[in-house]
Design a protein around this motif. Structure first.
Motif, PDB file in Angstrom:
ATOM      1  N   ARG A  59       0.814  -1.216   0.000  1.00  0.00           N
ATOM      2  CA  ARG A  59       0.000   0.000   0.000  1.00  0.00           C
ATOM      3  C   ARG A  59       0.847   1.266   0.000  1.00  0.00           C
ATOM      4  O   ARG A  59       0.312   2.366  -0.167  1.00  0.00           O
ATOM      5  CB  ARG A  59      -0.919  -0.007   1.218  1.00  0.00           C
ATOM      6  N   THR A  60       2.152   1.159   0.248  1.00  0.00           N
ATOM      7  CA  THR A  60       3.012   2.337   0.182  1.00  0.00           C
ATOM      8  C   THR A  60       2.827   2.995  -1.177  1.00  0.00           C
ATOM      9  O   THR A  60       2.924   2.337  -2.216  1.00  0.00           O
ATOM     10  CB  THR A  60       4.481   1.955   0.393  1.00  0.00           C
ATOM     11  N   ALA A  61       2.546   4.291  -1.172  1.00  0.00           N
ATOM     12  CA  ALA A  61       2.207   5.003  -2.409  1.00  0.00           C
ATOM     13  C   ALA A  61       3.325   5.961  -2.800  1.00  0.00           C
ATOM     14  O   ALA A  61       4.017   6.525  -1.949  1.00  0.00           O
ATOM     15  CB  ALA A  61       0.908   5.781  -2.229  1.00  0.00           C
ATOM     16  N   ALA A  62       3.499   6.137  -4.090  1.00  0.00           N
ATOM     17  CA  ALA A  62       4.450   7.105  -4.631  1.00  0.00           C
ATOM     18  C   ALA A  62       3.719   7.964  -5.658  1.00  0.00           C
ATOM     19  O   ALA A  62       3.212   7.454  -6.659  1.00  0.00           O
ATOM     20  CB  ALA A  62       5.642   6.397  -5.273  1.00  0.00           C
ATOM     21  N   VAL A  63       3.654   9.255  -5.391  1.00  0.00           N
ATOM     22  CA  VAL A  63       2.930  10.195  -6.257  1.00  0.00           C
ATOM     23  C   VAL A  63       3.946  11.043  -7.005  1.00  0.00           C
ATOM     24  O   VAL A  63       4.880  11.588  -6.408  1.00  0.00           O
ATOM     25  CB  VAL A  63       1.996  11.093  -5.417  1.00  0.00           C
ATOM     26  N   ARG A  64       3.750  11.161  -8.310  1.00  0.00           N
ATOM     27  CA  ARG A  64       4.689  11.937  -9.114  1.00  0.00           C
ATOM     28  C   ARG A  64       4.640  13.416  -8.720  1.00  0.00           C
ATOM     29  O   ARG A  64       3.571  14.005  -8.558  1.00  0.00           O
ATOM     30  CB  ARG A  64       4.384  11.778 -10.605  1.00  0.00           C
ATOM     31  N   ASP A  65       5.820  13.994  -8.584  1.00  0.00           N
ATOM     32  CA  ASP A  65       5.975  15.409  -8.236  1.00  0.00           C
ATOM     33  C   ASP A  65       7.045  15.971  -9.162  1.00  0.00           C
ATOM     34  O   ASP A  65       8.232  15.955  -8.858  1.00  0.00           O
ATOM     35  CB  ASP A  65       6.388  15.554  -6.771  1.00  0.00           C
ATOM     36  N   ALA A  71       8.853  11.150   1.282  1.00  0.00           N
ATOM     37  CA  ALA A  71      10.261  11.013   0.898  1.00  0.00           C
ATOM     38  C   ALA A  71      10.418  11.134  -0.615  1.00  0.00           C
ATOM     39  O   ALA A  71       9.576  10.661  -1.392  1.00  0.00           O
ATOM     40  CB  ALA A  71      10.807   9.674   1.371  1.00  0.00           C
ATOM     41  N   VAL A  72      11.499  11.760  -1.041  1.00  0.00           N
ATOM     42  CA  VAL A  72      11.724  12.028  -2.457  1.00  0.00           C
ATOM     43  C   VAL A  72      12.510  10.886  -3.102  1.00  0.00           C
ATOM     44  O   VAL A  72      13.529  10.441  -2.563  1.00  0.00           O
ATOM     45  CB  VAL A  72      12.482  13.356  -2.662  1.00  0.00           C
ATOM     46  N   ALA A  73      12.044  10.402  -4.234  1.00  0.00           N
ATOM     47  CA  ALA A  73      12.750   9.399  -5.035  1.00  0.00           C
ATOM     48  C   ALA A  73      12.796   9.888  -6.478  1.00  0.00           C
ATOM     49  O   ALA A  73      11.756  10.270  -7.034  1.00  0.00           O
ATOM     50  CB  ALA A  73      12.049   8.052  -4.952  1.00  0.00           C
ATOM     51  N   ARG A  74      13.978   9.884  -7.066  1.00  0.00           N
ATOM     52  CA  ARG A  74      14.120  10.388  -8.436  1.00  0.00           C
ATOM     53  C   ARG A  74      14.380   9.291  -9.462  1.00  0.00           C
ATOM     54  O   ARG A  74      14.363   9.563 -10.658  1.00  0.00           O
ATOM     55  CB  ARG A  74      15.252  11.421  -8.492  1.00  0.00           C
ATOM     56  N   ASP A  75      14.611   8.062  -8.993  1.00  0.00           N
ATOM     57  CA  ASP A  75      14.930   6.977  -9.919  1.00  0.00           C
ATOM     58  C   ASP A  75      13.904   5.869  -9.828  1.00  0.00           C
ATOM     59  O   ASP A  75      13.591   5.376  -8.733  1.00  0.00           O
ATOM     60  CB  ASP A  75      16.314   6.396  -9.600  1.00  0.00           C
ATOM     61  N   VAL A  76      13.370   5.478 -10.974  1.00  0.00           N
ATOM     62  CA  VAL A  76      12.491   4.316 -11.061  1.00  0.00           C
ATOM     63  C   VAL A  76      13.161   3.328 -12.011  1.00  0.00           C
ATOM     64  O   VAL A  76      13.615   3.696 -13.095  1.00  0.00           O
ATOM     65  CB  VAL A  76      11.074   4.704 -11.552  1.00  0.00           C
ATOM     66  N   VAL A  77      13.260   2.070 -11.591  1.00  0.00           N
ATOM     67  CA  VAL A  77      13.970   1.042 -12.353  1.00  0.00           C
ATOM     68  C   VAL A  77      12.972   0.247 -13.190  1.00  0.00           C
ATOM     69  O   VAL A  77      11.959  -0.228 -12.669  1.00  0.00           O
ATOM     70  CB  VAL A  77      14.747   0.103 -11.416  1.00  0.00           C
ATOM     71  N   GLY A  78      13.255   0.110 -14.479  1.00  0.00           N
ATOM     72  CA  GLY A  78      12.406  -0.693 -15.353  1.00  0.00           C
ATOM     73  C   GLY A  78      11.178   0.016 -15.878  1.00  0.00           C
ATOM     74  O   GLY A  78      10.375  -0.592 -16.588  1.00  0.00           O
ATOM     75  N   GLY A  79      11.000   1.283 -15.519  1.00  0.00           N
ATOM     76  CA  GLY A  79       9.851   2.041 -16.000  1.00  0.00           C
ATOM     77  C   GLY A  79       8.697   2.029 -15.014  1.00  0.00           C
ATOM     78  O   GLY A  79       8.482   1.059 -14.288  1.00  0.00           O
ATOM     79  N   GLU A  80       7.945   3.130 -14.984  1.00  0.00           N
ATOM     80  CA  GLU A  80       6.805   3.233 -14.075  1.00  0.00           C
ATOM     81  C   GLU A  80       5.764   2.171 -14.397  1.00  0.00           C
ATOM     82  O   GLU A  80       5.431   1.927 -15.559  1.00  0.00           O
ATOM     83  CB  GLU A  80       6.184   4.629 -14.186  1.00  0.00           C
ATOM     84  N   GLY A  81       5.268   1.534 -13.348  1.00  0.00           N
ATOM     85  CA  GLY A  81       4.239   0.511 -13.515  1.00  0.00           C
ATOM     86  C   GLY A  81       4.762  -0.877 -13.782  1.00  0.00           C
ATOM     87  O   GLY A  81       3.984  -1.833 -13.863  1.00  0.00           O
ATOM     88  N   HIS A  82       6.098  -1.026 -13.904  1.00  0.00           N
ATOM     89  CA  HIS A  82       6.687  -2.343 -14.182  1.00  0.00           C
ATOM     90  C   HIS A  82       7.418  -2.897 -12.964  1.00  0.00           C
ATOM     91  O   HIS A  82       8.290  -3.763 -13.090  1.00  0.00           O
ATOM     92  CB  HIS A  82       7.636  -2.258 -15.365  1.00  0.00           C
ATOM     93  N   GLY A  83       7.064  -2.400 -11.778  1.00  0.00           N
ATOM     94  CA  GLY A  83       7.767  -2.804 -10.574  1.00  0.00           C
ATOM     95  C   GLY A  83       7.625  -4.265 -10.218  1.00  0.00           C
ATOM     96  O   GLY A  83       8.542  -4.860  -9.655  1.00  0.00           O
ATOM     97  N   ARG A  99       6.969  11.346  -4.609  1.00  0.00           N
ATOM     98  CA  ARG A  99       6.856  11.500  -3.171  1.00  0.00           C
ATOM     99  C   ARG A  99       6.326  10.179  -2.608  1.00  0.00           C
ATOM    100  O   ARG A  99       5.211   9.764  -2.947  1.00  0.00           O
ATOM    101  CB  ARG A  99       5.906  12.647  -2.823  1.00  0.00           C
ATOM    102  N   VAL A 100       7.119   9.553  -1.746  1.00  0.00           N
ATOM    103  CA  VAL A 100       6.804   8.222  -1.232  1.00  0.00           C
ATOM    104  C   VAL A 100       6.251   8.338   0.187  1.00  0.00           C
ATOM    105  O   VAL A 100       6.872   8.957   1.059  1.00  0.00           O
ATOM    106  CB  VAL A 100       8.057   7.329  -1.224  1.00  0.00           C
ATOM    107  N   THR A 101       5.084   7.721   0.412  1.00  0.00           N
ATOM    108  CA  THR A 101       4.445   7.749   1.723  1.00  0.00           C
ATOM    109  C   THR A 101       3.933   6.352   2.060  1.00  0.00           C
ATOM    110  O   THR A 101       3.228   5.735   1.253  1.00  0.00           O
ATOM    111  CB  THR A 101       3.279   8.751   1.761  1.00  0.00           C
ATOM    112  N   GLY A 102       4.288   5.871   3.241  1.00  0.00           N
ATOM    113  CA  GLY A 102       3.847   4.545   3.657  1.00  0.00           C
ATOM    114  C   GLY A 102       4.790   3.959   4.683  1.00  0.00           C
ATOM    115  O   GLY A 102       5.677   4.648   5.217  1.00  0.00           O
TER     116      GLY A 102
END
Length: 380
Positions: A130-136, A209-221, A141-144
């Motif tokens: 359920r930890t969510a990450a909203v694009r900013d 919390a701020v995260a600037r890197d997503v590995v493998g593309g958004e939605g492919h986690g 922005r990661v919350t959970g």
């Protein structure tokens, strides 16, 4: 599979043994990781790792290094998660920019990582995160909340499985994010005190919390996360088994000293022999699994079922052969440590979790049933 060691492997074994024998790793930690990195012992076997500071060697030599490290009783690795989980995942799924940024620091032993997967309501059922990450802008922005996060109190970075797709469920809409841990006020790490008195695991709370890197593309986690989990059952299982053999030797020593309650009891002798035989079977299975090149969907689950149950039974036998003395303590009282345990007491308590963490036995059996045997999926 013919998993034989060659003459060149013997020379490599001598090199590893000499290097380890000339050093005292102390309690491990960052200084030891940097020493390993400076000696070229981090990143062995990374595919294309030479371009990023690793050192590609054969599978047999990876096994040699793992065995010699365990036999030297070298310190527990603070950099294990970065080297053996994060790095291969980046090599397989990361961008070139991400590889250049993160892999050399891991290879030098300069940056430590932790894994943000499990949550209070999503442990073995990882798809329920359920930890969510909203694009900013260009970041998230990661919350959970994450839980059972090993080494989080010392880590510089955390790879986090978070839900970036609003309203998505299960394995859809998840992303694999790289989150810097040095964000005061946005990340709170709280150690979890265990029955053993130690605190290797932590709760981690993310509040924007701020995260600037997503590995493998958004939605492919989910795809990236599953690829990473397969890496947890590699060469490291052989290191684990050397530790198991050492613990079994200690239980045998205690059983011999206990006389009729121990090795003098035919039932106890039978259990010791069975544990010895099963340990050899586990090693053979681990070597077989290493040779499948990731094509055995049930191999990691079989390995987890084998060693989890085995270690738990060893802990139970360690208590049985000592009788009432196994429940006596503390033996080394001080104010900083409310109670202290001897190695076999600690092993018994910690082994109670072996069939739960890293994927519970129930989950492992479901994987084997569905992916190997083709049985219907469990109703949800």
């Amino acid at each position: 599979m013919d998993f034989g060691f060659g003459v060149g492997d013997d020379g490599f074994r001598g090199e590893a043994r000499a290097w380890l024998g000339a050093r005292d790793g102390g309690d491990g930690g960052r200084a030891w990781e940097r020493e390993l990195g400076g000696g070229g012992w981090i990143g062995l076997g990374w595919q294309d790792g030479g371009a990023y500071g690793g050192r590609r060697v054969s599978l047999t030599r990876q096994v040699v290094w793992a065995e010699e490290y365990a036999r030297a009783r070298a310190p527990g690795r603070a950099g294990h998660i970065g080297e053996n989980l994060l790095a291969p995942t980046l090599i397989a799924h990361g961008s070139e920019e991400q590889k250049q940024r993160f892999l050399p620091a891991v290879a030098r032993g300069e940056e430590l990582w932790c894994q943000g997967y499990s949550e209070p309501g999503a442990g073995s059922d990882l798809a329920s995160v359920r930890t969510a990450a909203v694009r900013d802008g260009r970041a998230y922005r990661v919350t959970g909340q994450k839980i059972w996060t090993s080494l989080a109190q010392d880590a510089d970075w955390c790879f986090v499985l978070a839900r970036t797709g609003a309203g998505t469920v299960r394995h859809h809409g998840l992303s694999f994010l790289l989150v810097p841990m040095d964000q005061p006020g946005r990340i709170d790490v709280r150690p979890i005190r265990q029955m053993t008195g130690t605190s290797e695991f932590n709760e981690v709370f993310f509040d924007g919390a701020v995260a600037r890197d997503v590995v493998g593309g958004e939605g492919h986690g989910w795809r990236v996360a599953m690829g990473l989990l397969a890496l947890e059952r590699g060469v490291s299982t052989l290191v684990q088994q050397i530790g198991f053999a050492r613990e079994l030797e200690e239980v045998v020593r205690v059983a011999l000293a206990e006389g009729e309650r121990g090795a003098g009891d035919p039932v106890v002798r039978g259990r010791l022999v069975r544990l010895w035989a099963e340990l050899h079977v586990m090693r053979a299975n681990a070597l077989r699994t290493l040779g499948t090149s990731g094509d055995d969907p049930g191999g990691p689950s079989v390995a987890k079922l084998l060693w989890g149950g085995w270690h738990r039974r060893l802990g139970e036998l360690a208590v049985q052969v000592r009788g009432a003395a196994a429940a006596v303590g503390p033996y080394d009282w001080d104010e900083e440590r409310p109670y202290a345990l001897d190695p076999l007491q600690r092993m018994f308590l910690f082994s109670r979790a072996d069939t739960i963490y890293g994927g519970s036995d129930e989950i492992q059996r479901n994987i084997i049933a569905e992916r190997v045997l083709g049985l219907p999926r469990e109703p949800r």
